[in-house]
Write an enzyme that holds these catalytic residues in place. Structure first.
Site, PDB file in Angstrom:
ATOM      1  N   LYS A 110     -14.279   0.391   1.570  1.00 59.59           N
ATOM      2  CA  LYS A 110     -13.835   0.481   2.961  1.00 59.59           C
ATOM      3  C   LYS A 110     -14.951   0.023   3.898  1.00 59.59           C
ATOM      4  O   LYS A 110     -14.703  -0.670   4.884  1.00 59.59           O
ATOM      5  CB  LYS A 110     -13.344   1.879   3.292  1.00 59.59           C
ATOM      6  CG  LYS A 110     -11.953   2.090   2.697  1.00 59.59           C
ATOM      7  CD  LYS A 110     -11.371   3.449   2.946  1.00 59.59           C
ATOM      8  CE  LYS A 110      -9.989   3.532   2.287  1.00 59.59           C
ATOM      9  NZ  LYS A 110      -9.636   4.871   1.852  1.00 59.59           N
ATOM     10  N   LYS A 189      -4.719  -6.187  -3.948  1.00 57.67           N
ATOM     11  CA  LYS A 189      -3.975  -4.939  -4.162  1.00 57.67           C
ATOM     12  C   LYS A 189      -3.078  -4.658  -2.956  1.00 57.67           C
ATOM     13  O   LYS A 189      -3.534  -4.761  -1.810  1.00 57.67           O
ATOM     14  CB  LYS A 189      -4.968  -3.780  -4.333  1.00 57.67           C
ATOM     15  CG  LYS A 189      -4.324  -2.400  -4.351  1.00 57.67           C
ATOM     16  CD  LYS A 189      -5.370  -1.288  -4.251  1.00 57.67           C
ATOM     17  CE  LYS A 189      -5.062  -0.242  -3.188  1.00 57.67           C
ATOM     18  NZ  LYS A 189      -4.118   0.789  -3.461  1.00 57.67           N
ATOM     19  N   LYS A 192      -1.363  -0.064   2.263  1.00 60.79           N
ATOM     20  CA  LYS A 192      -0.978   0.154   3.654  1.00 60.79           C
ATOM     21  C   LYS A 192      -2.065  -0.356   4.590  1.00 60.79           C
ATOM     22  O   LYS A 192      -1.784  -0.768   5.702  1.00 60.79           O
ATOM     23  CB  LYS A 192      -0.795   1.649   3.926  1.00 60.79           C
ATOM     24  CG  LYS A 192       0.387   2.255   3.246  1.00 60.79           C
ATOM     25  CD  LYS A 192       0.410   3.757   3.505  1.00 60.79           C
ATOM     26  CE  LYS A 192       0.752   4.540   2.278  1.00 60.79           C
ATOM     27  NZ  LYS A 192      -0.391   5.316   1.734  1.00 60.79           N
TER      28      LYS A 192
HETATM   29  P1  ADP Z   1      -2.432   2.705   0.156  1.00 59.27           P
HETATM   30  O1  ADP Z   1      -3.510   1.904  -0.522  1.00 59.27           O
HETATM   31  O2  ADP Z   1      -1.224   1.892   0.407  1.00 59.27           O
HETATM   32  O3  ADP Z   1      -2.909   3.435   1.381  1.00 59.27           O
HETATM   33  P2  ADP Z   1      -2.537   5.246  -1.092  1.00 59.27           P
HETATM   34  O4  ADP Z   1      -4.019   5.131  -1.211  1.00 59.27           O
HETATM   35  O5  ADP Z   1      -1.963   6.214  -0.128  1.00 59.27           O
HETATM   36  O6  ADP Z   1      -1.949   3.801  -0.842  1.00 59.27           O
HETATM   37  O7  ADP Z   1      -1.948   5.511  -2.518  1.00 59.27           O
HETATM   38  C1  ADP Z   1      -0.880   6.368  -2.842  1.00 59.27           C
HETATM   39  C2  ADP Z   1      -0.598   6.259  -4.319  1.00 59.27           C
HETATM   40  O8  ADP Z   1      -0.033   4.974  -4.600  1.00 59.27           O
HETATM   41  C3  ADP Z   1      -1.843   6.357  -5.190  1.00 59.27           C
HETATM   42  O9  ADP Z   1      -1.529   7.002  -6.386  1.00 59.27           O
HETATM   43  C4  ADP Z   1      -2.216   4.925  -5.434  1.00 59.27           C
HETATM   44  O10 ADP Z   1      -2.960   4.753  -6.604  1.00 59.27           O
HETATM   45  C5  ADP Z   1      -0.834   4.294  -5.541  1.00 59.27           C
HETATM   46  N1  ADP Z   1      -0.919   2.896  -5.117  1.00 59.27           N
HETATM   47  C6  ADP Z   1      -1.214   2.442  -3.894  1.00 59.27           C
HETATM   48  N2  ADP Z   1      -1.225   1.107  -3.860  1.00 59.27           N
HETATM   49  C7  ADP Z   1      -0.937   0.704  -5.123  1.00 59.27           C
HETATM   50  C8  ADP Z   1      -0.802  -0.564  -5.748  1.00 59.27           C
HETATM   51  N3  ADP Z   1      -0.955  -1.682  -5.069  1.00 59.27           N
HETATM   52  N4  ADP Z   1      -0.512  -0.591  -7.048  1.00 59.27           N
HETATM   53  C9  ADP Z   1      -0.346   0.544  -7.753  1.00 59.27           C
HETATM   54  N5  ADP Z   1      -0.453   1.772  -7.230  1.00 59.27           N
HETATM   55  C10 ADP Z   1      -0.740   1.866  -5.926  1.00 59.27           C
END
Ligand code: ADP
Ligand code: TRP
Length: 321
Positions: A110, A189, A192
């Site tokens: 980040k 990846k 959000k």
């Molecule tokens: P983001 O990166 O969209 O903010 P979060 O960190 O809130 O997502 O992740 C919520 C859940 O979804 C976690 O278990 C995370 O590992 C999974 N996750 C988020 N993005 C992905 C992705 N691109 N592929 C697989 N799993 C994901």
């Protein structure tokens, strides 16, 4: 066996969240004591707009319920409705070395992306450890990006158990390797925070536009293409049947494939995949009080367990006098 995982309401939920976390969690409903929660305290590290946080929290809950999470077969709540987690976080801070947090990949990523870190972002893994340890969870299904956070949790739990006596269950991360990382429309990846998502519940035209924007390489139509380095193929694989995936692989390896045709097929697949859930999702949007009631019911169940663990921890460290 207790299975627990949370999701941040920092934006609209997307198909990376769906395959990485929501779908496996929903699949656990009848196999374990299941804990699913919306981590709004974590979202504060990056989202500081009250109205948006409120809306995203209800939306994330509605997404889970529409996709089939049954609040009678799991404990489903919003993190901040169980304030015991904040007290446990503070206690755990004192069993967490600075170095452990300084090594966090997610924190370093980040910062590398130009985010000015606040202390909440730095301390994020300790709150996550409290989430996990408060419910004495065994299995934590998460995407690859969260694996280190579960390892940090184990380190913190071990430090506490070692100094204060056996208290916490040591959790194990569970990564679904087939979908370890769902790529976003830009090939990174899907997240959000990167503005590269394909949302689960969106209208058809928005979905079409999003899928059309998936980046592909410049291989000419006449040349064979490599499915294994193509984000579009990776997305297609998530939704298509094994036979269709094999057929598509052969089309990649032969001359003549147009990426736009794969994109059109993908739009159909995504749309149809979520179609059975769309009515329920719309119904929940119309009745936010139903969602609030369900969350309050879940928070009650979660809190009873949280209080037990916290009482034990207070005893161990001497906060009860
Ligand atoms: P983001 O990166 O969209 O903010 P979060 O960190 O809130 O997502 O992740 C919520 C859940 O979804 C976690 O278990 C995370 O590992 C999974 N996750 C988020 N993005 C992905 C992705 N691109 N592929 C697989 N799993 C994901
Ligand atoms: N940090 C996780 C993420 O961004 C969300 C989360 C918070 C979580 N607390 C948790 C995941 C406890 C699993 C268990 O995806």
């Amino acid at each position: 066996m207790r299975v627990l995982s949370g999701i941040q309401p920092s934006g609209t939920l997307h198909i990376g969240n769906y395959f990485g976390m929501m779908k496996p969690m929903i699949g656990y409903m009848d196999q374990a004591e299941l804990f699913v929660f919306i981590v709004n305290l974590h979202a504060l590290t990056s989202l500081q707009d009250a109205e948006t946080l409120r809306r995203n929290t209800l939306d994330a809950a509605a997404d889970f319920l529409a996709l089939g999470l049954d609040p009678e077969r799991c404990i489903f709540w919003v993190q901040s409705d169980v304030p015991e987690v904040c007290e446990l976080t503070w206690i755990l801070h004192n069993f967490t070395s600075m170095g452990l947090l300084e090594r966090s990949h997610s924190y370093k990523d980040k910062i590398a992306r130009g985010l000015t870190p606040n202390h909440g972002l730095f301390a994020y893994p300790v709150l996550m450890a409290a989430d996990i340890l408060l419910y004495q969870s065994n299995i934590i299904p998460v995407g690859q990006d969260q694996k280190q956070h579960v390892e940090i949790t184990r380190d913190i739990a071990q430090a506490f158990n070692h100094r204060m006596g056996e208290t916490f269950v040591l959790p194990e991360p569970e990564i679904n390797d087939d979908v370890a990382v769902v790529p976003g429309v830009d090939g990174q990846k899907m997240s959000k925070s990167y503005n590269n998502t394909i949302e689960i519940f969106t209208d058809r035209e928005a979905l079409r536009k999003r899928v059309m924007s998936v980046v592909t390489d410049a291989t000419p139509v006449e040349a064979p293409k490599n499915p294994d380095t193509c984000s579009l193929f990776a997305l297609y694989k998530l939704f298509a049947s094994p036979e269709d995936v094999e057929a598509m692989r052969s089309r990649y390896l032969a001359p003549g494939l147009k990426y736009v045709d794969v994109k059109k097929a993908l739009v159909e697949l995504i749309w149809n995949h979520f179609e059975p859930h769309r009515d329920k999702r719309a119904e929940l949007t119309r009745s936010p009080d139903t969602v609030r009631d369900i969350l309050a019911y879940g928070a009650g169940k979660a809190r009873a367990i949280a209080r037990e663990t916290l009482a034990l921890v207070q005893e161990r460290v001497g906060l009860n006098y």
